[in-house]
Motif scaffolding. Structure first.
Motif, mmCIF file in Angstrom:
data_model
loop_
_atom_site.group_PDB
_atom_site.id
_atom_site.type_symbol
_atom_site.label_atom_id
_atom_site.label_comp_id
_atom_site.label_asym_id
_atom_site.label_seq_id
_atom_site.Cartn_x
_atom_site.Cartn_y
_atom_site.Cartn_z
ATOM 1 N N ALA A 62 19.567 -15.285 8.967
ATOM 2 C CA ALA A 62 20.344 -15.643 7.780
ATOM 3 C C ALA A 62 19.436 -15.774 6.561
ATOM 4 O O ALA A 62 19.780 -15.331 5.454
ATOM 5 N N SER A 63 18.281 -16.380 6.753
ATOM 6 C CA SER A 63 17.345 -16.529 5.644
ATOM 7 C C SER A 63 16.897 -15.169 5.107
ATOM 8 O O SER A 63 16.807 -14.967 3.885
ATOM 9 N N GLU A 64 16.627 -14.221 6.017
ATOM 10 C CA GLU A 64 16.221 -12.881 5.586
ATOM 11 C C GLU A 64 17.333 -12.182 4.820
ATOM 12 O O GLU A 64 17.083 -11.504 3.807
ATOM 13 N N ALA A 65 18.575 -12.328 5.303
ATOM 14 C CA ALA A 65 19.701 -11.683 4.627
ATOM 15 C C ALA A 65 19.910 -12.261 3.233
ATOM 16 O O ALA A 65 20.111 -11.521 2.250
ATOM 17 N N VAL A 66 19.844 -13.577 3.118
ATOM 18 C CA VAL A 66 20.018 -14.230 1.822
ATOM 19 C C VAL A 66 18.906 -13.827 0.863
ATOM 20 O O VAL A 66 19.142 -13.478 -0.304
ATOM 21 N N SER A 67 17.665 -13.868 1.361
ATOM 22 C CA SER A 67 16.524 -13.494 0.521
ATOM 23 C C SER A 67 16.622 -12.040 0.078
ATOM 24 O O SER A 67 16.353 -11.710 -1.089
ATOM 25 N N GLY A 68 17.020 -11.159 1.011
ATOM 26 C CA GLY A 68 17.146 -9.751 0.666
ATOM 27 C C GLY A 68 18.199 -9.506 -0.400
ATOM 28 O O GLY A 68 17.981 -8.739 -1.352
ATOM 29 N N ALA A 69 19.355 -10.148 -0.266
ATOM 30 C CA ALA A 69 20.428 -9.955 -1.244
ATOM 31 C C ALA A 69 20.014 -10.451 -2.621
ATOM 32 O O ALA A 69 20.205 -9.765 -3.644
ATOM 33 N N THR A 70 19.441 -11.640 -2.664
ATOM 34 C CA THR A 70 19.043 -12.218 -3.954
ATOM 35 C C THR A 70 17.954 -11.388 -4.621
ATOM 36 O O THR A 70 17.997 -11.121 -5.831
ATOM 37 N N ARG A 71 16.974 -10.959 -3.828
ATOM 38 C CA ARG A 71 15.858 -10.200 -4.394
ATOM 39 C C ARG A 71 16.299 -8.837 -4.880
ATOM 40 O O ARG A 71 15.835 -8.345 -5.928
ATOM 41 N N MET A 114 16.261 -5.994 9.972
ATOM 42 C CA MET A 114 17.561 -5.353 9.719
ATOM 43 C C MET A 114 18.461 -6.268 8.894
ATOM 44 O O MET A 114 19.226 -5.801 8.036
ATOM 45 N N ALA A 115 18.391 -7.568 9.135
ATOM 46 C CA ALA A 115 19.167 -8.511 8.326
ATOM 47 C C ALA A 115 18.698 -8.485 6.881
ATOM 48 O O ALA A 115 19.509 -8.547 5.942
ATOM 49 N N SER A 116 17.395 -8.374 6.675
ATOM 50 C CA SER A 116 16.863 -8.302 5.312
ATOM 51 C C SER A 116 17.353 -7.050 4.597
ATOM 52 O O SER A 116 17.788 -7.111 3.433
ATOM 53 N N LEU A 117 17.301 -5.900 5.285
ATOM 54 C CA LEU A 117 17.757 -4.654 4.671
ATOM 55 C C LEU A 117 19.260 -4.692 4.417
ATOM 56 O O LEU A 117 19.732 -4.229 3.365
ATOM 57 N N ALA A 118 20.018 -5.233 5.358
ATOM 58 C CA ALA A 118 21.475 -5.321 5.175
ATOM 59 C C ALA A 118 21.814 -6.218 3.992
ATOM 60 O O ALA A 118 22.676 -5.883 3.161
ATOM 61 N N GLY A 119 21.151 -7.378 3.888
ATOM 62 C CA GLY A 119 21.400 -8.262 2.745
ATOM 63 C C GLY A 119 21.030 -7.606 1.433
ATOM 64 O O GLY A 119 21.752 -7.723 0.432
ATOM 65 N N ALA A 120 19.890 -6.897 1.427
ATOM 66 C CA ALA A 120 19.475 -6.211 0.204
ATOM 67 C C ALA A 120 20.475 -5.130 -0.191
ATOM 68 O O ALA A 120 20.802 -4.971 -1.383
ATOM 69 N N THR A 160 28.985 -14.534 -0.754
ATOM 70 C CA THR A 160 28.804 -13.900 -2.064
ATOM 71 C C THR A 160 28.739 -14.949 -3.167
ATOM 72 O O THR A 160 27.867 -14.882 -4.056
ATOM 73 N N ARG A 161 29.652 -15.911 -3.118
ATOM 74 C CA ARG A 161 29.687 -16.947 -4.172
ATOM 75 C C ARG A 161 28.405 -17.775 -4.183
ATOM 76 O O ARG A 161 27.887 -18.137 -5.242
ATOM 77 N N THR A 162 27.877 -18.045 -2.976
ATOM 78 C CA THR A 162 26.710 -18.930 -2.885
ATOM 79 C C THR A 162 25.401 -18.219 -3.193
ATOM 80 O O THR A 162 24.561 -18.738 -3.928
ATOM 81 N N TRP A 163 25.240 -17.002 -2.643
ATOM 82 C CA TRP A 163 23.918 -16.376 -2.681
ATOM 83 C C TRP A 163 23.823 -15.171 -3.616
ATOM 84 O O TRP A 163 22.702 -14.791 -3.987
ATOM 85 N N CYS A 164 24.950 -14.576 -3.987
ATOM 86 C CA CYS A 164 24.889 -13.340 -4.780
ATOM 87 C C CYS A 164 25.448 -13.504 -6.184
ATOM 88 O O CYS A 164 24.830 -13.046 -7.157
ATOM 89 N N SER A 165 26.604 -14.110 -6.313
ATOM 90 C CA SER A 165 27.283 -14.170 -7.616
ATOM 91 C C SER A 165 26.460 -14.849 -8.701
ATOM 92 O O SER A 165 26.425 -14.371 -9.845
ATOM 93 N N GLY A 212 16.455 -5.259 -8.771
ATOM 94 C CA GLY A 212 17.023 -3.925 -8.885
ATOM 95 C C GLY A 212 16.295 -2.912 -8.035
ATOM 96 O O GLY A 212 16.155 -1.748 -8.414
ATOM 97 N N SER A 213 15.819 -3.335 -6.860
ATOM 98 C CA SER A 213 15.063 -2.437 -5.997
ATOM 99 C C SER A 213 15.353 -2.774 -4.539
ATOM 100 O O SER A 213 15.643 -3.921 -4.186
ATOM 101 N N LEU A 214 15.247 -1.745 -3.692
ATOM 102 C CA LEU A 214 15.394 -1.915 -2.248
ATOM 103 C C LEU A 214 14.099 -1.640 -1.504
ATOM 104 O O LEU A 214 14.050 -1.762 -0.283
ATOM 105 N N LEU A 215 13.060 -1.286 -2.234
ATOM 106 C CA LEU A 215 11.829 -0.865 -1.583
ATOM 107 C C LEU A 215 11.216 -1.987 -0.745
ATOM 108 O O LEU A 215 10.675 -1.741 0.329
ATOM 109 N N PHE A 216 11.301 -3.219 -1.210
ATOM 110 C CA PHE A 216 10.707 -4.331 -0.478
ATOM 111 C C PHE A 216 11.327 -4.473 0.910
ATOM 112 O O PHE A 216 10.630 -4.795 1.878
ATOM 113 N N ALA A 217 12.644 -4.236 1.018
ATOM 114 C CA ALA A 217 13.316 -4.354 2.312
ATOM 115 C C ALA A 217 12.958 -3.203 3.231
ATOM 116 O O ALA A 217 12.828 -3.382 4.450
ATOM 117 N N VAL A 218 12.770 -2.014 2.655
ATOM 118 C CA VAL A 218 12.374 -0.863 3.468
ATOM 119 C C VAL A 218 10.939 -1.028 3.943
ATOM 120 O O VAL A 218 10.595 -0.679 5.074
#
Length: 1462
Positions: A1225-1234, A1256-1262, A1295-1300, A1239-1245
């Motif tokens: 969960a932490s990886e997914a949240v961090s990935g989405a926020t970052r 995979m959770a990090s990439l999915a969140g991103a 979405t409301r908590t970590w992305c919006s 404006g990049s996905l390279l860090f998750a790849v």
């Protein structure tokens, strides 16, 4: 009380003797019989009008169900009346006696309703129990003489002839109450017509009659037949036994069951009747139950129930021996008889009816038959296991019956054991016998496992043939299951020890001899067997270790490398240098595989004899108590079936060592080190890693070392230092040991010199590891002293090496190579993940640097004159070049750089030529292979990709490393602006560009080869991909340089590939690497970077991307020709297309770490990254957005949320503790926020490989966060159609908590920074209220619109309201409001862009541009085009998208206004 009442009635109402007599008779007949007795017997749910009953009902039949308490009171009342009446006058009982007798006989005459009869019999039995309590215990004889005796006499013939179980049970109860002799006396006398008598003077006559009836009537009847009443008859027979004449009675019973045929005191075969033999067996089982119960409760007055030896009988013994020894009578009936004789069905019933000698004889016969069954097995391993058991057991000879007979006898033997295995405990002194029987049972059970595994390979005929054996094996399996509950552990220590020894030998034999099954199946089964043996036989850890010693014991072919020498000390070891590896290979690999599986099942601690402190293994734990030799043997074996030392054993050992700090663990590790170091020193073979001194060492590079001891030693040392189990102290200790072994007086230990370079690299890495946590000043001082000593030793080694001639003059017999390798090993490098960069490990002084540079220049000057092409020379020069560039580049002169570039260019260029030639050959093979056999093509491909010159690749690897170090030094110089020792690049820039281009060509070569091969088959592509694994370091260095390459170099390399003219181009080659089944993370990352950046990204995502993707014509176009959007729609590259638009629901059923699922996420990452790189208002971006909106399958979002643990995120949202999020969960949240903020996905790849749940959770969140930013309307459309309310609520919360919040901040920031370049239009932002106010003023008209962003933006729609309007009609106000709402809600991108387009729409309207009559907007809300398609009749213009939709929905092709054909 009742008697008193009746007496009072007689006194009041009766005058005279006759009147009293009549009253008594009336009382018994009318009251007792008709009312009380009838109510007791017949009340309830049964029909009272029975054909057999003589009772005439004078009262209405009432069908009532009374409780037993009422019936008990009723029965007591009847008995009290009868007793009082008997004491008053005997004849008064006659009416009741007649009724009682007739009712019982009537019951037994019923045949239609057995349930009713059983109910009546049960009530009579309870009535007899009440009689016993009330009258019999008082010594009254009338119940038997007047009631029960006559009743039984009349009923017995019917009971016997009809074989009625209920009647026999009634008779049995009567015998138990009144005694066997009295009951039979009354039964016989009443049957003969004479009244019963209890006169003691008739005792002798009664005894004779009783014995005659018992012998001639009851015994034959009770033992004959196997009808439903057999159990009741046998219970009756047991009740008829009495202490006074028990021996005579028991003799009669046994003689009746077993016909006497005495031939010199022995029973001859065929004299035992099967039916009575089974009856006798059942009788013995019942007797055993009775004896056990009465021994526990003491509830019997008869002594024979307390003395099991009283049941011994000579004929019983003889019959048991006869049946056991005879092959004719050894069947199911015999098995049941012998099982009953032996006893031992459960632990509490260990009562045998034969002597111990007979028990031993029976079990010996059982053992013979089981071993004979094993000898007839069609499985070689089982058949030959019989010889193991036979050899270990004295005086055992198997029988020679036919196969069918053997199966029958084995079945019978197992049936006997199933009934009597607890009896084995009674002969515990017969260690060989008991252990042999149990071992045979276990082996037969294991044969069932082998049969099941071979069923697929067995034909129908063989399957039918093995059916009988399988049934026997199933019986053995069931027996083993019954023995699970502590039976084996309850045996004596000697038996358990012997049994364990036998079973261990069988397991080892199966591993050695069983070749019909795959090795991994055999080892898995044998592991399960050993775990079973350990769990069943061992009482404590000490016994487990003794049994494991037997498992691991030495024989002729095990172990291969190290032998545990128990004569020296427990666990001590010696090297096995006389092993025949070819003979041992198969067994050793299987045996190591078995040990590996055993470790996974019971733990590495138990297998290696490690004391964890919870259960003491021995009173004192010494250094030799662990199995260091076994760990060393496993490491030397290196690879085995389904496992390797690196992948399975070393990680377990490391985790175990980290988990506890017990002395036994340190003792084990030190023991392994000593063994492996001794072996490596004895072998003395060089095995240093040729491909750099990179830390941490790569496992596949260590695996290239062929000498087992050195390879094992390096893998152990690298793992323990890398995982922090060993630290600097251990490195210091090892360094001292090696120095002592290197110098033997004034001479050098050549073997130590050979192995030292490999080990010294690891030690120096550990000594200079900067991650140490110790703050002990003493330790730091010790390290400083050691570093001084190390530098002194290294300077000595450098001086010694400088004394040798240059490498080009090297000849065999000199130590030049060994000493130069040692010097090079002292300057290791440290790599970052995926070898993005190489770092120096040591800081060396000026003197040492000068010596290293002098050594380099000595080789350089001579090499420029003489071109020695020996591989060893080229390799050593390339390695020396690496350390010189790394450690001495600041001291390089111009000629040094010239030599450097010439060497690097030469080695890399030679590999480029070799790789390009291989690629062309692969292209030819695949092109020609379309008409060839698949196997032939695969063989050719394998030959091509494996025929590369490994020496050239190794030298090129070193050149790549030195080039990487050069570039890092160059970048460091540029960033620090240090001109003290500048690298002059102007002269070498062309060379550098050519080198980078050559590296890119190598990168494209491997991708093209795999891409071309994939056109033939997936297997062909695998051949190419797997070939890269042999040179993983080489390809990682290639990838590192590719990632750092310039766009100009990439463009030149791409043009070169396209000019090459092979079957596939640069883009396909990159996708082949990215989606390769064989992962090399750095290569895949490099492919992703090239695909997602310029100049390749322009053609990597969209086909024909050079075409301007817009439907805009010239401004004065008036043509009415319709160009439909489908005709101009874009096409993704094929590798992306089926993962974006053709995505199926099958992806949701894939494993979360499936290779294809990873590729899908990477494909969407590329698509989104490319889209983000396009200008905001460019036509290409607009059309690509429309393509995704229309064709992109939204299943990708479902797939993404399979990797995001929404429930965990939700629970933490409630707790409001960000730091407590679970890892995924932490990886997914961090990935989405970052992703949103950067404006990049390279860090998750970059962090994707190795693929795991967290990455995979990090990439999915991103991906989700990035899609919210790039495709808000697309995501909103998917969310609005979501049907699962609970999941949609979790998504909305996430979405409301970590992305919006981050999205809203970004949107408002972009709006605030936007330059709309118009004085008549203004925008104000309120970050606190998440609002935007847009004010548009034109020609005395104006309007203020407020845009409010919801908390769950963009999942919920943006609200748009009009705050103020001036000079605008209500219709136009509503129109402007609706247009703003449509623009901001349909915008797939930033809101600032939507506001800009809305303003442009109004500007166009005021400029007189005609709005589209279909959507009433000048600018289209989706593709932002103008109305350009004009009707030739009415001249109105339409948006092409609106017109296309109009035609599609109306099914017309006419103008929407004038209806003219368009």
């Amino acid at each position: 009380m009742l008697s008193f009442c009746f007496a009072e009635c007689i006194q009041v109402y009766c005058s005279g003797v006759d009147a009293m007599q009549r009253f008594r008779v009336t009382l018994v007949g009318d009251i007792l019989v008709k009312l009380l007795w009838s109510d007791y017997l017949f009340s309830g749910g049964f029909n009272h009008q029975d054909a057999g009953s003589s009772v005439k009902k004078t009262t209405p039949s009432v069908n009532l169900k009374y409780p037993w308490s009422y019936l008990e009171e009723l029965g007591n009342c009847v008995i009290e009346i009868l007793s009082e009446s008997y004491l008053t006058e005997y004849d008064v009982l006659s009416p009741y006696s007649v009724a009682f007798r007739e009712d019982c006989v009537g019951m037994f005459q019923q045949t239609a309703n057995a349930e009713e009869r059983a109910e009546h019999v049960e009530r009579i039995i309870k009535f007899l129990s009440l009689l016993e309590q009330y009258s019999v215990k008082k010594g009254e004889a009338w119940p038997l003489v007047q009631l029960v005796g006559p009743m039984l006499a009349n009923s017995f013939p019917l009971i016997k002839s009809s074989d009625i179980p209920d009647g026999i049970r009634l008779l049995t109860v009567a015998v138990s109450i009144f005694g066997p002799r009295a009951t039979l006396h009354q039964l016989c006398n009443c049957s003969a017509g004479s009244p019963g008598s209890a006169n003691p003077s008739e005792r002798k006559l009664e005894l004779a009659d009783f014995m005659q009836a018992f012998s001639e009537t009851f015994v034959p009847w009770c033992l004959s037949g196997h009808s439903s009443s057999i159990n009741s008859r046998l219970d009756l027979l047991l009740e008829l036994l009495n202490d006074e004449y028990f021996p005579k009675q028991w003799d009669i019973v046994v003689s009746c069951a077993i016909n006497r045929a005495t031939v010199r005191g022995r029973m001859e075969p065929g004299t035992v009747e099967s039916e009575r033999l089974v009856s006798l067996a059942m009788l013995l089982d019942k007797a055993r139950v009775q004896i056990t119960r009465k021994l526990l409760t003491g509830s019997s007055e008869y002594q024979h129930w307390y003395n099991p030896e009283a049941w011994y009988h000579e004929l019983l013994e003889s019959a048991a021996v006869l049946v056991a020894c005879s092959s004719v009578t050894f069947n199911h009936s015999a098995a049941q008889f012998l099982g009953a004789v032996l006893g031992g069905l459960v632990n509490e019933k260990q009562i045998s009816f034969v002597s111990k000698n007979t028990i031993i004889l029976i079990f010996k016969e059982i053992e013979k038959r089981l071993l004979s069954f094993m000898a007839k097995s069609c499985l070689d391993s089982v058949k030959e296991s019989d010889s193991i058991l036979t050899a270990q057991i004295l005086n055992v000879a198997t029988t020679s019956e036919g196969s069918e007979s053997t199966i029958e006898m084995a079945q019978a033997s197992l049936d006997i054991l199933n009934c009597s295995f607890f009896c084995l405990k009674s002969i515990s002194e017969e260690v060989d016998l008991v252990s042999g029987i149990l071992a045979a049972v276990f082996v037969i059970d294991w044969e069932l496992d082998l049969i099941k595994m071979q069923e697929d390979a067995i034909n129908d005929a063989s399957h039918e043939k093995m059916k009988g054996r399988r049934e026997v094996c199933q019986v053995a399996h069931d027996l083993c299951q019954r023995m699970k509950d502590g039976f084996c552990k309850s045996l004596s220590a000697d038996i358990r020890k012997k049994l364990g020894n036998l079973l261990v030998q069988v397991v080892r034999f199966v591993i050695l001899k069983e070749y019909k099954l795959r090795a991994n199946i055999i080892t898995s089964m044998c592991c399960s067997w050993l775990v079973e043996v350990l769990s069943r036989l061992c009482l404590d850890q000490a016994e487990e270790q003794k049994l494991l010693d037997q498992v691991l014991g030495k024989d002729q072919i095990w172990p291969s490398w190290i032998v545990a020498d128990f004569t020296i000390g427990n666990g001590a070891s010696i090297l096995n240098m006389e092993n025949d590896l070819q003979v041992q290979a198969s067994f050793s690999l299987k045996f190591i595989s078995l040990i590996d599986k055993l470790i996974s099942r019971i733990g590495i601690g138990k297998v290696l004899c490690l004391d964890d402190g919870s259960i003491p293994l021995k009173e004192s734990m010494d250094e030799e108590s662990t199995r260091a030799w076994l760990a060393a043997e496993i490491l030397c074996t290196w690879k085995w079936i389904d496992g390797t030392a690196v992948d399975s054993f070393l990680p377990l050992l490391s985790r175990y060592a980290k988990a506890g700090d017990h002395p036994s663990v340190h003792s084990l590790l030190d023991g392994i080190l000593d063994i492996l170091l001794s072996g490596a020193l004895v072998q003395g073979q060089r095995g240093r890693l040729r491909l750099l001194n990179v830390w941490p060492a790569l496992n596949d590079e260590i695996g290239k070392i062929t000498e087992p001891f050195l390879r094992a030693l390096l893998s152990l040392v690298v793992t323990l230092f890398k995982d922090g189990i060993w630290g600097r102290d251990k490195a210091i200790e090892m360094f001292e040991i090696l120095m002592m072994k290197l110098y033997v007086g004034e001479s050098i230990n050549q073997n130590c010199l050979n192995i030292l370079p490999s080990i010294i690299t690891v030690l120096i890495q550990s000594l200079h590891h900067r991650g140490g946590t110790s703050s002990d000043a003493g330790q730091h001082n010790q390290l400083d002293l050691l570093d001084e000593r190390l530098q002194h030793i290294l300077r000595d080694w450098l001086h010694r090496t400088l004394m040798f001639p240059p490498l080009v003059e090297w000849t065999s017999g000199q130590d030049t190579e060994e000493w130069l390798e040692l010097v090079i090993a002292c300057y290791p490098l440290r790599s970052t993940p995926c070898i993005k960069s190489l770092k120096l490990v040591r800081d060396i002084g000026v003197e040492e640097r000068t010596l290293v540079l002098e050594l380099f220049r000595k080789q350089k000057h001579r090499t420029s004159v003489v071109a020695n092409q020996l591989p060893v020379v080229r390799m050593l020069l390339s390695e020396l070049l690496v350390i010189c560039v790394g450690y001495c580049w600041k001291e390089f002169a111009e000629d040094d750089w010239e030599f450097f570039f010439s060497q690097v260019r030469s080695s890399i260029q030679s590999v480029v030529v070799m790789m390009e030639e291989t690629t062309e050959n692969v292209n030819d093979v695949v092109s020609d292979g379309l008409t060839s056999k698949s196997s032939d093509v695969l063989k050719q491909l394998d030959h091509l990709v494996s025929a590369s010159d490994s020496s050239a690749v190794n030298v090129a690897s070193n050149s790549l490393a030195s080039f990487s170090l050069f570039r890092e030094g160059w970048e460091l110089q540029r960033s620090s602006k240090d001109d003290s020792s500048p690298i002059v690049l102007e002269r070498w820039n062309p060379t550098i560009d050519r080198l980078i281009e050559a590296i890119l060509r190598l990168f494209f070569c491997t991708g093209i080869s795999e891409s071309i091969s994939s056109m033939y088959s997936h297997e062909a592509a695998l051949v190419v991909a797997e070939s890269r694994c042999c040179n993983s370091l080489f390809w990682q260095l290639i990838a590192s340089n590719v990632i750092n390459s310039s766009s100009q170099a990439r463009e030149r390399a791409v043009r070169a590939v396209e000019f090459w003219g092979l079957s596939t181009g640069s883009v396909s080659s990159l996708y082949a690497i990215l989606f390769s089944s064989i992962q090399i993370p750095s290569l895949q990352l490099a492919a992703y970077v090239i695909l997602s950046t310029e100049p390749v990204s322009r053609s990597a995502v969209v086909k024909g991307s050079d075409v301007v993707m817009d439907d805009v014509s010239s401004d004065d176009q008036e043509s009415s020709s319709l160009v439909l959007p489908s005709e101009k729609s874009i096409q993704l590259q094929e590798e992306l297309s089926f993962r974006v638009e053709k995505l199926s629901y099958e992806v949701l059923e894939m494993d979360l770490l499936a290779h294809e699922r990873v590729n899908i996420l990477l494909s969407w990452s590329l698509l989104l990254s490319h889209l983000w790189s396009l200008p905001a208002s460019s036509p290409s971006r607009e059309q690509l957005v429309q393509y995704v909106q229309g064709s992109g399958n939204s299943i990708i979002l479902d797939c993404i949320f399979q990797h995001i643990p929404l429930e965990a995120c939700y629970s933490q949202t409630l707790k409001k503790k960000d730091a407590d999020l679970p890892p995924e969960a932490s990886e997914a949240v961090s990935g989405a926020t970052r992703a949103i903020t950067t404006g990049s996905l390279l860090f998750a790849v970059e962090s994707l490989w190795p693929v795991g749940t967290k990455s995979m959770a990090s990439l999915a969140g991103a991906l989700y966060g990035f899609m919210l930013r790039v495709f808000p309307a697309y995501v909103r459309g998917w969310f609005s159609e979501f049907r699962d309310r609970s999941t949609s609520s979790l998504i909305e919360t996430f979405t409301r908590t970590w992305c919006s919040p981050a999205l809203i901040v970004d949107e408002l920031s972009q709006i605030k920074k936007a330059d709309f370049a118009d004085e008549m239009f203004s925008v104000s932002v309120s970050k606190s209220a998440n609002e935007v106010v847009a004010t548009y003023t034109k020609e005395e008209t104006g309007m203020d619109l407020v845009i409010r962003l919801p908390a769950t933006y963009p999942l919920r729609h943006v609200d748009v309201d009009c705050m103020r309007s001036l000079g605008i009609s209500e219709v136009k106000q509503r129109k402007w409001l609706m247009s703003m709402m449509m623009f901001v809600r349909n915008q797939n991108g930033a809101l600032a862009e939507a506001i800009r387009i809305w303003k442009s729409n109004l500007d166009k309207e005021f400029q007189g541009v005609e709005e589209c009559p279909i959507c009433y907007s000048v600018i289209h809300t989706d593709n932002h085009s103008l109305p350009r398609l004009a009707c030739r009749t009415c001249k109105h213009k339409f948006h092409s998208a609106c017109l296309y939709k109009w035609f599609s929905t109306s099914h017309k092709s006419s103008c929407p206004l004038c209806q003219s054909p368009f």
